[in-house]
Design a protein around this motif. Structure first.
Motif, PDB file in Angstrom:
ATOM      1  N   ASN A   2      36.075 -22.443 -18.715  1.00  0.00           N
ATOM      2  CA  ASN A   2      34.765 -22.131 -19.270  1.00  0.00           C
ATOM      3  C   ASN A   2      34.371 -20.688 -18.985  1.00  0.00           C
ATOM      4  O   ASN A   2      33.359 -20.408 -18.377  1.00  0.00           O
ATOM      5  CB  ASN A   2      33.721 -23.069 -18.674  1.00  0.00           C
ATOM      6  N   GLU A   3      35.196 -19.750 -19.456  1.00  0.00           N
ATOM      7  CA  GLU A   3      34.944 -18.355 -19.103  1.00  0.00           C
ATOM      8  C   GLU A   3      34.014 -17.697 -20.112  1.00  0.00           C
ATOM      9  O   GLU A   3      33.642 -18.291 -21.120  1.00  0.00           O
ATOM     10  CB  GLU A   3      36.262 -17.607 -19.028  1.00  0.00           C
ATOM     11  N   ALA A   4      33.637 -16.451 -19.796  1.00  0.00           N
ATOM     12  CA  ALA A   4      32.689 -15.741 -20.646  1.00  0.00           C
ATOM     13  C   ALA A   4      33.294 -15.527 -22.032  1.00  0.00           C
ATOM     14  O   ALA A   4      34.484 -15.287 -22.169  1.00  0.00           O
ATOM     15  CB  ALA A   4      32.359 -14.403 -20.023  1.00  0.00           C
ATOM     16  N   VAL A   5      32.434 -15.640 -23.010  1.00  0.00           N
ATOM     17  CA  VAL A   5      32.897 -15.516 -24.389  1.00  0.00           C
ATOM     18  C   VAL A   5      33.002 -14.039 -24.738  1.00  0.00           C
ATOM     19  O   VAL A   5      32.066 -13.276 -24.537  1.00  0.00           O
ATOM     20  CB  VAL A   5      31.900 -16.202 -25.321  1.00  0.00           C
ATOM     21  N   HIS A  63      30.908 -19.116 -29.855  1.00  0.00           N
ATOM     22  CA  HIS A  63      31.810 -19.726 -28.879  1.00  0.00           C
ATOM     23  C   HIS A  63      33.199 -19.847 -29.479  1.00  0.00           C
ATOM     24  O   HIS A  63      33.356 -19.984 -30.690  1.00  0.00           O
ATOM     25  CB  HIS A  63      31.304 -21.094 -28.431  1.00  0.00           C
ATOM     26  N   PRO A  64      34.238 -19.780 -28.620  1.00  0.00           N
ATOM     27  CA  PRO A  64      35.608 -19.909 -29.120  1.00  0.00           C
ATOM     28  C   PRO A  64      35.942 -21.366 -29.431  1.00  0.00           C
ATOM     29  O   PRO A  64      35.054 -22.214 -29.481  1.00  0.00           O
ATOM     30  CB  PRO A  64      36.444 -19.367 -27.976  1.00  0.00           C
ATOM     31  N   TYR A  72      36.384 -24.883 -23.505  1.00  0.00           N
ATOM     32  CA  TYR A  72      36.754 -23.840 -24.456  1.00  0.00           C
ATOM     33  C   TYR A  72      38.195 -23.420 -24.259  1.00  0.00           C
ATOM     34  O   TYR A  72      38.742 -23.514 -23.164  1.00  0.00           O
ATOM     35  CB  TYR A  72      35.882 -22.598 -24.250  1.00  0.00           C
ATOM     36  N   THR A  73      38.815 -22.907 -25.328  1.00  0.00           N
ATOM     37  CA  THR A  73      40.148 -22.327 -25.192  1.00  0.00           C
ATOM     38  C   THR A  73      40.224 -21.045 -26.009  1.00  0.00           C
ATOM     39  O   THR A  73      39.554 -20.910 -27.019  1.00  0.00           O
ATOM     40  CB  THR A  73      41.238 -23.305 -25.650  1.00  0.00           C
ATOM     41  N   SER A  84      33.395 -23.207 -36.228  1.00  0.00           N
ATOM     42  CA  SER A  84      32.561 -22.028 -36.470  1.00  0.00           C
ATOM     43  C   SER A  84      33.148 -21.184 -37.602  1.00  0.00           C
ATOM     44  O   SER A  84      34.289 -21.363 -37.990  1.00  0.00           O
ATOM     45  CB  SER A  84      32.473 -21.180 -35.214  1.00  0.00           C
ATOM     46  N   LEU A  85      32.299 -20.286 -38.109  1.00  0.00           N
ATOM     47  CA  LEU A  85      32.794 -19.267 -39.017  1.00  0.00           C
ATOM     48  C   LEU A  85      33.457 -18.207 -38.152  1.00  0.00           C
ATOM     49  O   LEU A  85      32.892 -17.803 -37.148  1.00  0.00           O
ATOM     50  CB  LEU A  85      31.636 -18.659 -39.798  1.00  0.00           C
TER      51      LEU A  85
END
Lengths: 506, 124, 108
Positions: A2-5, A63-64, A72-73, A84-85
């Motif tokens: 869950n790292e920074a985006v 978000h990724p 998240y990955t 997402s777009l």
């Protein structure tokens, strides 16, 4: 995980800088010096960004990709939902957008040199055309794809109509009328895919199609494919639309056509890759694309042979060579896709050389490009004649130039697939290109000047430095890629492999 | 009595609009009429897209604070269709504006709105 | 005189009579090479049907050869069908689209 985006910084800049420039030069309207400074600066900036930018994603949702357990990955090859777009900037995008930025710079330089009236709005349209092609190349969702294609088609009409002749306005009107059909088709295709899968992101849609059995809903997917094909045909000017598209290529200023043909070839590549990724496994999908490509090559080159004006010949050859690009893509194999993308790259370069030569003849030489009345230009401007001859050699696939390399790969790919007929058509296109171009070049440049001087007499003229430099740069790129094609392959290979092996990865 | 769903009616109306639009663009000679046919066509497409998101007895796709998140996905109408339609309306308006501008310019040049006169398949 | 020369002269005279006027030789080279290209392309396309069935390819190739010989100057028709008339293009697009739809749906 869950790292920074981290969104890639360069992607929004590639879109926003040209849009801001377009607004600014439009406001400045006729202040030539300021417009020239701003637009040249902006084109150099986008070129620098395209070259220097690292690879990565830009997510509009902020978000990724999301794993099935909610984490998240950042790795694209892992199975995950994007939701997402998103825009993706990779090696393929880098080389194609970089080349387009270079051509944008040359187009802007030549436009500010040869035009003085209404320069602001004209350059604004040029910059927005660049944006539409860049967005289509980078996007990984249907929504942006659709908007960029629609925007691009309206801008093509604007760019053509701004050349001001009655013929150009008619061509623009016809093209816009047709955009009604193609744009609606693309919207319906988008709606059907959304209704079927529920995802607007292309990666997610492919995931859905791979992990679910559609059963009786396959028919809907086929209809979506058919509508998307219509948009592809329209954006690239393939067969049923080619009379309108060749009108467009011919009626714009030649330097505008440089950007127009770049836009349509890049759109062909981008939409073609999306079609391969999404529908590549459907029976008949690649066959339909192949038939369209072969017909485009045939009609383009035959119509080019019977023209008697260099601008018309170039317009039809651009159409015919679009067929060369798509034939590689529609073979669907690794080698075919590499050949198709490489052909698009080469095509854009050598056609630009020929179009700039055309511009020189028309607007600086104050002459005509008709075969019938020409002659003796080589004596008045030997450099121009040399560039035209070398550009024509590159276009017809003569060895030291880049056209040879990509056509060779396309031939190999066609033979590899067991389609010698397609290989024969590719060869004939190459030979006919030579015939059509050298017929015109002989009559205009090499033939001795006719006795009686008509209105279309070309006076002695000096090539502006800007044009000379751009021709030298383009010709050297053509030579370098012809001698050392691995330079381009290092950018193209990865994307082609991804389309074949892991189609869900952008 | 035959039960006809609203969605089916929407699709039928959309098809009629699209067919009328295409036929008008093909067969009408007046450029302004062609333009009107184009707007019909794009309206038909919009109607088809809106109908695509129809859910029988559905709710507005806004998640209220007290709503159940398990029933919401089944009951809410699809949001994508209207989303696309919003953009399509904007695109349709800009296309219409460009077409109208070009028609005005060509009318000033030729003094006629007949496509057969203005848009002849000629070469310069 | 030599037979080859006279045959060439005959063809040239025939073609000049069709495309008369100023600068006609340019048009003649273009149209005649376009005609030959078109003939070869039609036969190549016909032979492409061997993918489905080899005898079908042979029959279609022979048929195409006969058709090409029968409808000899097809280049004018090709030029006409490629004209930039809006309605003609729209018509071809609709025909084309229905063919694509038929082929893809048939693939189910």
């Amino acid at each position: 995980m869950n790292e920074a985006v981290t969104n890639l910084w360069s992607v929004p800049l590639l879109i926003i800088i040209p849009i801001l420039t377009a607004i600014l030069v439009n406001l400045l309207y006729n202040k030539t010096k300021a417009i020239r400074a701003i637009s040249v600066g902006a084109s150099i900036a986008v070129l620098a960004i395209a070259v220097l930018s690292p690879y990565g994603f830009h997510w509009f949702a902020g978000h990724p990709a999301v794993n099935s357990d909610g984490t998240y990955t950042f790795t694209a090859s892992v199975f995950s939902w994007k939701l997402s777009l998103e825009y993706y900037y990779g090696p393929l995008q880098q080389i194609l957008i970089g080349l387009m930025s270079l051509l944008l710079l040359f187009t802007v330089l030549i436009a500010t040199k040869s035009l003085s009236k209404n320069l602001g709005p004209y350059l604004a349209i040029i910059f927005l055309t660049y944006v539409s092609a860049a967005a289509v190349l980078m996007t990984n969702d249907f929504y942006h794809l659709w908007i960029a294609v629609e925007l691009g088609s309206l801008l093509v009409a604007g760019l053509v109509a701004s050349s001001g002749t009655a013929y150009a306005q008619k061509a623009a009107l016809k093209y816009t009328f047709f955009s009604a059909l193609a744009g609606s088709g693309l919207a319906i295709s988008l709606g059907l895919i959304l209704g079927l899968t529920g995802y607007v992101n292309i990666t997610d849609a492919i995931h859905f199609l791979m992990s679910n059995d559609l059963g009786g809903m396959y028919a809907v997917l086929y209809v979506a494919f058919a509508f998307l094909t219509l948009a592809w045909v329209y954006a690239g000017g393939l067969v049923p639309v080619h009379p309108l598209k060749s009108d467009v290529y011919r009626s714009a200023f030649p330097h505008g056509t440089v950007l127009l043909q770049t836009q349509s070839k890049l759109m062909l590549v981008a939409i073609g890759i999306v079609m391969l990724r999404l529908f590549g496994s459907l029976p008949f999908a690649t066959d339909v694309m192949l038939v369209i490509s072969v017909l485009t090559m045939i009609f383009g080159v035959v119509m080019a042979l019977i023209q008697t004006d260099l601008r018309w010949i170039l317009a039809y050859l651009i159409v015919s060579h679009s067929g060369l690009v798509t034939v590689g893509l529609s073979l669907g194999t690794y080698r075919g896709i590499v050949g198709g993308i490489f052909q698009a790259l080469n095509d854009v370069i050598y056609m630009s050389i020929l179009l700039i030569c055309c511009e020189m003849l028309l607007y600086f030489g104050k002459g005509s490009t008709s075969i019938k009345f020409g002659g003796g230009v080589a004596k008045k401007s030997p450099w121009l004649a040399a560039f035209a001859v070398l550009g024509a050699m590159a276009a017809s696939g003569i060895p030291p130039f880049n056209g040879f390399q990509s056509e060779l790969i396309l031939l190999q790919a066609a033979l590899e697939q067991g389609l010698p007929e397609v290989a024969a058509v590719i060869l004939m296109v190459s030979v006919s290109t030579f015939v059509a171009l050298f017929r015109a070049i002989y009559s205009i440049f090499l033939k001795p000047e006719p006795e009686k001087t008509s209105e279309s007499y070309v006076g002695r003229f000096k090539m502006p430095d800007v044009v000379f430099i751009s021709l030298v740069v383009l010709l050297s790129i053509s030579l370098i890629l012809g001698v050392y094609p691995q330079l381009a392959f290092s950018f193209i290979n990865e994307s082609a492999l991804k389309v074949v092996l892991v189609p869900w990865v952008p | 009595m035959i039960e006809i769903s609203l969605q089916l009616l929407g699709f039928i109306a959309a098809t009629v609009l699209v067919v009328v639009g295409i036929a008008g663009m093909l067969y009408l000679d007046n450029l302004i009429k062609k333009l009107i046919a184009f707007t019909l066509l794009s309206d038909g497409v919009n109607l088809a897209l809106v109908s695509l998101g129809y859910v029988q007895g559905g709710i507005v796709p806004i998640l209220e604070p007290d709503a159940s998140i398990f029933e919401f996905p089944n009951e809410a109408a699809l949001i994508f269709g209207p989303g696309i339609v919003l953009t399509n309306i904007v695109i349709g308006v800009s296309t219409t504006a460009i077409l109208a501008a070009l028609i005005v310019v060509l009318y000033r040049r030729y003094g006629s709105l007949k496509a057969s006169k203005v848009l002849k398949g000629d070469r310069e | 005189m030599g037979s080859i020369d006279s045959l060439y002269d005959k063809i040239k005279r025939y073609l000049t009579s069709i495309f008369g006027g100023e600068g006609s030789t340019d048009a003649i080279t273009g149209y005649s090479s376009g005609e030959l290209q078109m003939a070869v392309f039609v036969m190549l396309l016909a032979s492409l049907f061997r993918i489905f069935l080899i005898p079908l390819g042979i029959v279609l190739l022979l048929g195409a050869a006969i058709m090409v010989a029968y409808f000899a100057p097809i280049i004018r028709t090709v030029e006409l069908e490629n004209s930039n008339d809006l309605n003609r293009v729209l018509f071809w697009v609709i025909v084309y689209f229905s063919i694509i739809l038929a082929v893809t749906l048939w693939g189910i």
